[in-house]
Scaffold this motif. Structure first.
Motif, PDB file in Angstrom:
ATOM      1  N   PHE A  98       0.814  -1.233   0.000  1.00 48.95           N
ATOM      2  CA  PHE A  98       0.000   0.000   0.000  1.00 48.95           C
ATOM      3  C   PHE A  98       0.840   1.273   0.000  1.00 48.95           C
ATOM      4  CE2 PHE A  98      -2.240  -3.320   2.389  1.00 48.95           C
ATOM      5  CZ  PHE A  98      -3.410  -3.408   1.638  1.00 48.95           C
ATOM      6  N   ARG A  99       2.166   1.149   0.030  1.00 49.30           N
ATOM      7  CA  ARG A  99       3.011   2.314   0.325  1.00 49.30           C
ATOM      8  C   ARG A  99       2.783   3.509  -0.581  1.00 49.30           C
ATOM      9  NH1 ARG A  99       8.222  -1.377   0.926  1.00 49.30           N
ATOM     10  NH2 ARG A  99       7.995  -1.990   3.110  1.00 49.30           N
ATOM     11  N   LEU A 100       2.497   3.240  -1.856  1.00 48.04           N
ATOM     12  CA  LEU A 100       2.384   4.363  -2.788  1.00 48.04           C
ATOM     13  C   LEU A 100       0.935   4.739  -3.081  1.00 48.04           C
ATOM     14  CD1 LEU A 100       5.335   3.584  -5.219  1.00 48.04           C
ATOM     15  CD2 LEU A 100       5.304   5.036  -3.184  1.00 48.04           C
ATOM     16  N   ASP A 101      -0.021   4.105  -2.410  1.00 48.39           N
ATOM     17  CA  ASP A 101      -1.433   4.457  -2.634  1.00 48.39           C
ATOM     18  C   ASP A 101      -1.699   5.847  -2.059  1.00 48.39           C
ATOM     19  OD1 ASP A 101      -1.432   1.898  -3.528  1.00 48.39           O
ATOM     20  OD2 ASP A 101      -3.017   1.169  -2.208  1.00 48.39           O
ATOM     21  N   LEU A 106       2.232   7.151   4.365  1.00 49.02           N
ATOM     22  CA  LEU A 106       3.502   6.424   4.521  1.00 49.02           C
ATOM     23  C   LEU A 106       4.268   7.204   5.588  1.00 49.02           C
ATOM     24  CD1 LEU A 106       5.380   4.204   3.331  1.00 49.02           C
ATOM     25  CD2 LEU A 106       6.213   5.919   1.721  1.00 49.02           C
ATOM     26  N   VAL A 107       4.459   6.584   6.750  1.00 46.92           N
ATOM     27  CA  VAL A 107       4.790   7.392   7.926  1.00 46.92           C
ATOM     28  C   VAL A 107       6.134   7.012   8.553  1.00 46.92           C
ATOM     29  CG1 VAL A 107       4.025   7.985  10.273  1.00 46.92           C
ATOM     30  CG2 VAL A 107       2.352   7.826   8.415  1.00 46.92           C
ATOM     31  N   VAL A 108       6.904   8.050   8.870  1.00 49.09           N
ATOM     32  CA  VAL A 108       8.098   7.929   9.709  1.00 49.09           C
ATOM     33  C   VAL A 108       7.897   8.958  10.830  1.00 49.09           C
ATOM     34  CG1 VAL A 108      10.618   8.113   9.776  1.00 49.09           C
ATOM     35  CG2 VAL A 108       9.473   7.374   7.678  1.00 49.09           C
ATOM     36  N   PRO A 109       7.613   8.510  12.045  1.00 45.30           N
ATOM     37  CA  PRO A 109       7.163   9.455  13.074  1.00 45.30           C
ATOM     38  C   PRO A 109       8.066  10.674  13.264  1.00 45.30           C
ATOM     39  CG  PRO A 109       6.712   7.238  13.782  1.00 45.30           C
ATOM     40  CD  PRO A 109       7.485   7.116  12.483  1.00 45.30           C
ATOM     41  N   GLU A 110       9.374  10.536  13.128  1.00 46.79           N
ATOM     42  CA  GLU A 110      10.255  11.693  13.310  1.00 46.79           C
ATOM     43  C   GLU A 110      10.123  12.702  12.171  1.00 46.79           C
ATOM     44  OE1 GLU A 110      11.129   8.554  13.420  1.00 46.79           O
ATOM     45  OE2 GLU A 110      12.417   8.130  15.157  1.00 46.79           O
ATOM     46  N   ARG A 119      -6.144   8.703   7.465  1.00 45.92           N
ATOM     47  CA  ARG A 119      -6.017   7.309   6.976  1.00 45.92           C
ATOM     48  C   ARG A 119      -7.391   6.816   6.551  1.00 45.92           C
ATOM     49  NH1 ARG A 119      -4.709   7.171  13.017  1.00 45.92           N
ATOM     50  NH2 ARG A 119      -6.760   6.644  13.855  1.00 45.92           N
ATOM     51  N   PRO A 120      -7.845   7.300   5.391  1.00 44.88           N
ATOM     52  CA  PRO A 120      -9.219   7.021   4.968  1.00 44.88           C
ATOM     53  C   PRO A 120      -9.538   5.540   4.837  1.00 44.88           C
ATOM     54  CG  PRO A 120      -7.968   8.170   3.235  1.00 44.88           C
ATOM     55  CD  PRO A 120      -7.142   8.205   4.469  1.00 44.88           C
ATOM     56  N   ARG A 121      -8.525   4.712   4.561  1.00 43.13           N
ATOM     57  CA  ARG A 121      -8.808   3.269   4.431  1.00 43.13           C
ATOM     58  C   ARG A 121      -8.509   2.503   5.711  1.00 43.13           C
ATOM     59  NH1 ARG A 121      -5.600   2.040  -0.936  1.00 43.13           N
ATOM     60  NH2 ARG A 121      -6.173  -0.135  -0.600  1.00 43.13           N
ATOM     61  N   GLY A 122      -8.127   3.242   6.770  1.00 46.84           N
ATOM     62  CA  GLY A 122      -7.790   2.548   8.015  1.00 46.84           C
ATOM     63  C   GLY A 122      -6.465   1.824   7.920  1.00 46.84           C
ATOM     64  N   ILE A 123      -5.638   2.200   6.938  1.00 51.24           N
ATOM     65  CA  ILE A 123      -4.340   1.549   6.744  1.00 51.24           C
ATOM     66  C   ILE A 123      -3.254   2.621   6.753  1.00 51.24           C
ATOM     67  CG2 ILE A 123      -2.914   0.132   5.191  1.00 51.24           C
ATOM     68  CD1 ILE A 123      -5.524  -1.008   4.025  1.00 51.24           C
ATOM     69  N   ILE A 124      -2.167   2.347   7.470  1.00 54.75           N
ATOM     70  CA  ILE A 124      -0.974   3.204   7.444  1.00 54.75           C
ATOM     71  C   ILE A 124       0.176   2.319   6.985  1.00 54.75           C
ATOM     72  CG2 ILE A 124       0.629   4.593   8.834  1.00 54.75           C
ATOM     73  CD1 ILE A 124      -1.671   5.031  10.834  1.00 54.75           C
ATOM     74  N   ALA A 125       0.987   2.820   6.049  1.00 58.74           N
ATOM     75  CA  ALA A 125       2.093   2.001   5.545  1.00 58.74           C
ATOM     76  C   ALA A 125       3.406   2.394   6.208  1.00 58.74           C
ATOM     77  CB  ALA A 125       2.207   2.157   4.030  1.00 58.74           C
ATOM     78  N   ASN A 126       4.241   1.389   6.376  1.00 53.92           N
ATOM     79  CA  ASN A 126       5.584   1.562   6.928  1.00 53.92           C
ATOM     80  C   ASN A 126       6.570   1.470   5.750  1.00 53.92           C
ATOM     81  OD1 ASN A 126       7.078   1.511   9.569  1.00 53.92           O
ATOM     82  ND2 ASN A 126       8.047  -0.243   8.577  1.00 53.92           N
ATOM     83  N   PRO A 127       7.523   2.388   5.646  1.00 50.98           N
ATOM     84  CA  PRO A 127       8.424   2.362   4.481  1.00 50.98           C
ATOM     85  C   PRO A 127       9.336   1.138   4.444  1.00 50.98           C
ATOM     86  CG  PRO A 127       8.463   4.500   5.573  1.00 50.98           C
ATOM     87  CD  PRO A 127       7.723   3.566   6.480  1.00 50.98           C
ATOM     88  N   ASN A 128       9.964   0.969   3.299  1.00 51.59           N
ATOM     89  CA  ASN A 128      10.983  -0.057   3.082  1.00 51.59           C
ATOM     90  C   ASN A 128      12.203   0.229   3.961  1.00 51.59           C
ATOM     91  OD1 ASN A 128      13.621  -0.674   1.403  1.00 51.59           O
ATOM     92  ND2 ASN A 128      12.062  -2.076   0.722  1.00 51.59           N
ATOM     93  N   ASN A 227      10.678   6.546  -4.763  1.00 48.34           N
ATOM     94  CA  ASN A 227       9.260   6.888  -4.602  1.00 48.34           C
ATOM     95  C   ASN A 227       8.892   7.142  -3.136  1.00 48.34           C
ATOM     96  OD1 ASN A 227       8.863   6.626  -7.346  1.00 48.34           O
ATOM     97  ND2 ASN A 227       8.446   4.430  -7.186  1.00 48.34           N
ATOM     98  N   GLU A 228       9.449   6.331  -2.250  1.00 43.49           N
ATOM     99  CA  GLU A 228       9.086   6.474  -0.841  1.00 43.49           C
ATOM    100  C   GLU A 228       9.713   7.730  -0.241  1.00 43.49           C
ATOM    101  OE1 GLU A 228       9.822   2.804   1.268  1.00 43.49           O
ATOM    102  OE2 GLU A 228       8.866   1.633  -0.313  1.00 43.49           O
ATOM    103  N   SER A 229      10.953   8.042  -0.618  1.00 41.70           N
ATOM    104  CA  SER A 229      11.580   9.269  -0.091  1.00 41.70           C
ATOM    105  C   SER A 229      10.747  10.479  -0.487  1.00 41.70           C
ATOM    106  CB  SER A 229      13.000   9.431  -0.641  1.00 41.70           C
ATOM    107  OG  SER A 229      13.806   8.363  -0.231  1.00 41.70           O
TER     108      SER A 229
END
Ligand code: 2RA
Length: 347
Positions: A98-101, A106-110, A119-128, A227-229
């Protein structure tokens, strides 16, 4: 009432680190439910000092769950994270599904904790893990200097390819130890036999490949870094080039980074930013032999940064060497931090 957490993929390489983190971090959870494939169901694993029985993945597992973290392959996440979300849990997913949806943060807390709230779909993605091994440091420098380009090379540990990657390197090391191999073309290749999940021997070698082949010769891993950066930093047009390389290290990814900024930079100012940045350790005194290496960083939480230099031909660019434990901040730790953000919101 403390929230209920489900850990899906509790028996895998990342799941194991997750249980360790849940046992050592501040405990914000009520029940912790451990979920894995039917093959692993019934096993008992230790978390928070207690044995918990692993249950088989199924719809009923998510009944009453507030947050479900997924440390499973893409296909399983794609199938089951929406099921968890439909049952009312917030799914924190460590796969690439889901990372690029657009409707999945796509979250990095810092760096972008605020994104976890939408989070409209109730999903949060963690990066690579490769992106994660550098992005906390880059986020801090971006906030100060405005990032305009990243050129990186990775030096990725074999545990990025899971337990099979670790087993393969250990087996190959035992086959080459004490030998005179590594002096003739192909001698290591012939001696180790099985390459496991890698396209070439990992012992006594470096392999310029991680992930799968994509268009124009890029690897999936290189595209993920780009893409994730961009998504995490909120810079959709950031110029990013990555070359991803696998090295004979068990755990902890390293990267060399050439970062160009909108403004002139100085080493002293960059070091000050990195020294103060949450989640970053500046370890940069080459005169005393002090710079991060994977062998010293493994098992720790922060992103370690050393070898900070200003490019000799460009006063707006910095060169850095960065190390991060790919199973901790690169995977389980970031997921746990996101889950804790959500838990704090729920409470
Ligand atoms: C690797 N980044 O190191 C991958 C794992 N997600 O192979």
């Amino acid at each position: 009432n403390k929230p209920t957490l489900a850990v899906v993929g509790a028996t895998g390489a990342v799941g194991t680190v997750m249980l360790d983190l849940l046992s050592t971090r501040e405990d914000v959870w009520g029940e912790i439910r451990l979920i894995a494939s039917p093959r692993s169901a019934g096993r008992r694993l230790r978390v928070r000092g207690e044995e918990v029985e692993v249950v088989a993945l199924g719809e009923e597992c998510f009944e009453g769950v507030d947050v479900a973290v997924f440390d499973v392959p893409d296909e399983l996440s794609a199938q089951w994270a929406p099921v968890a979300a439909a049952k009312g849990a917030v799914a924190v997913d460590n796969s690439g599904a889901f990372r690029l949806d657009d409707d999945v943060p796509l979250v990095v807390p810092e760096v972008n904790a605020h994104a976890a709230r939408v989070r409209p779909r109730g999903i949060i993605a963690n990066p690579n893990c490769t992106t994660l091994s550098m992005i906390v440091a880059m986020g801090a420098l971006h906030a100060e200097f405005g990032l305009s380009e990243l050129i990186v090379s990775s030096y990725q540990a074999v545990s990025g390819a899971g337990q099979a990657g670790i087993d393969t390197l250990r087996d190959q090391i035992s086959k080459v130890a004490g030998s005179t191999l590594g002096t003739q073309p192909g001698d290591v290749r012939r001696a180790v036999g099985d390459f496991g999940p890698f396209p070439a021997p990992m012992a006594l070698n470096v392999v310029p490949w991680a992930g799968s082949l994509k268009d124009d010769g890029w690897s999936s891993e290189e595209l993920k870094v780009r893409n994730e950066s961009r998504k995490i930093l909120g810079l959709p047009n950031l110029r990013v080039t990555a070359t991803c390389v696998r090295v004979p290290v068990i755990t902890t990814h390293s990267l060399t980074v050439h970062a160009r900024f909108e403004r002139e930079v100085t080493v002293a100012h960059a070091q000050e930013i990195l020294r103060d940045a949450p989640g970053v350790v500046l370890y940069d005194n080459p005169a005393a032999g002090e710079f991060p290496t994977p062998a010293d960083v493994v098992g720790t939480d922060p992103t370690w940064v050393g070898r900070v230099r200003r490019s000799m031909d460009d006063p707006t660019a910095l060169e850095l060497f960065v190390c991060g434990d790919n199973l901790r901040k690169g995977a389980a730790l970031n997921t746990a931090q996101i889950a804790e953000l959500v838990a704090a919101d729920l409470g």
